[in-house]
Design an enzyme around this catalytic site. Sequence first.
Site, PDB file in Angstrom:
ATOM      1  N   PRO A 128       3.872  -0.223   4.879  1.00 38.85           N
ATOM      2  CA  PRO A 128       5.059  -0.930   4.395  1.00 38.85           C
ATOM      3  C   PRO A 128       5.721  -0.156   3.262  1.00 38.85           C
ATOM      4  CG  PRO A 128       3.215  -2.439   4.656  1.00 38.85           C
ATOM      5  CD  PRO A 128       2.658  -1.056   4.823  1.00 38.85           C
ATOM      6  N   GLU A 129       7.047  -0.050   3.318  1.00 34.39           N
ATOM      7  CA  GLU A 129       7.776   0.695   2.306  1.00 34.39           C
ATOM      8  C   GLU A 129       8.449  -0.277   1.349  1.00 34.39           C
ATOM      9  OE1 GLU A 129       9.717   4.211   3.829  1.00 34.39           O
ATOM     10  OE2 GLU A 129       8.447   4.225   5.609  1.00 34.39           O
TER      11      GLU A 129
ATOM     12  N   LYS B 185       6.131  -0.085  -3.846  1.00 27.46           N
ATOM     13  CA  LYS B 185       5.194  -0.614  -2.856  1.00 27.46           C
ATOM     14  C   LYS B 185       4.173  -1.584  -3.451  1.00 27.46           C
ATOM     15  CE  LYS B 185       5.547   3.699  -0.246  1.00 27.46           C
ATOM     16  NZ  LYS B 185       4.803   4.815   0.372  1.00 27.46           N
TER      17      LYS B 185
ATOM     18  N   ARG C  87       1.341  14.873   6.500  1.00 29.08           N
ATOM     19  CA  ARG C  87       1.750  13.662   7.198  1.00 29.08           C
ATOM     20  C   ARG C  87       2.882  14.022   8.148  1.00 29.08           C
ATOM     21  NH1 ARG C  87       2.611   8.729   3.207  1.00 29.08           N
ATOM     22  NH2 ARG C  87       2.551   7.669   5.218  1.00 29.08           N
TER      23      ARG C  87
END
Length: 292
Positions: A2-3, A49, A251
């Site tokens: 989740p951002e 976050k 990533r």
Amino acid sequence: MPEGDTIHTLAVMLGRWLTGRQLTAVRVPRQTLPQLGGCRVQCVTSHGKHLYIDLDDGHRLRSHLGLYGAWHHYGRDEPWQKPPGQASLVLELEDRVYVCFNAREVELMWTLGFQALDQHHRLGPDLIRELVQPEPLWERARDLLAGDTPVVDLLLNQRVAAGIGNVYKSEVLFIGRYSPLLRLDDLSSEDMTQLYSIAGSLLNENLHGGRRRTRWPDDGRGPLWVYGRAARPCLRCGGSIRRDLLGRYPRSTYWCAACQTGPAAATAKVTGRDAPAPAYSNRSRNALAKER
């Protein structure tokens, strides 16, 4: 993961449900807490976050969902949809139970204590709440990071500015036409302003809690420019979208090598339909309209 937009929306929702309510019990498995039953929730807020639940006795519950975390709420006798062993934080009210599952971090602190103040200073400005201030942002990045820091790591570093995650990282670089192979030393303060202004606009556009979108209007070609579209045609130039593992802690980064050639191209070409407005308007969709 989740951002910032997701956590902000979650904080608003939890705030509506919890603010002013009295807790009958608070449990954090594998942690010993003081007695918090009887406390009332003063407010629920977020920063990047991180989600904060402030109680009227001066305590603050901080949670970070990480990659797999999620909040659920149930009636008192309603069965949970996940095993109790996955619960990271449990808030019990007289009529309902709120459960945070699989959080990366849960911490109890004093709202005005050292831990809270230290974290506030360590986190960069929240891109949802704060306009990009070019000089402080540039100075913060240069103070915290080495010049050879990859731009993909820069954008994900919550100490510089809070809220950007892996999806927005790829989308911001594409919209700005910046190569993900750049380093901090390759950027000017104007480039920093451009990147974080795009990020702030996108985060603010996605506070509705629905499907995340970086492309408007809906033309049937998908809500995102590049993320998750490896080997598919670029929606801007028709070239093939790449997926590379980049950064010091690699990533996935999705990008178009033909469109994303560096800051010089960004300065010359990012206008109108290519990118969002640099400030946070109420609705910046006109500046994010589809490529023709």
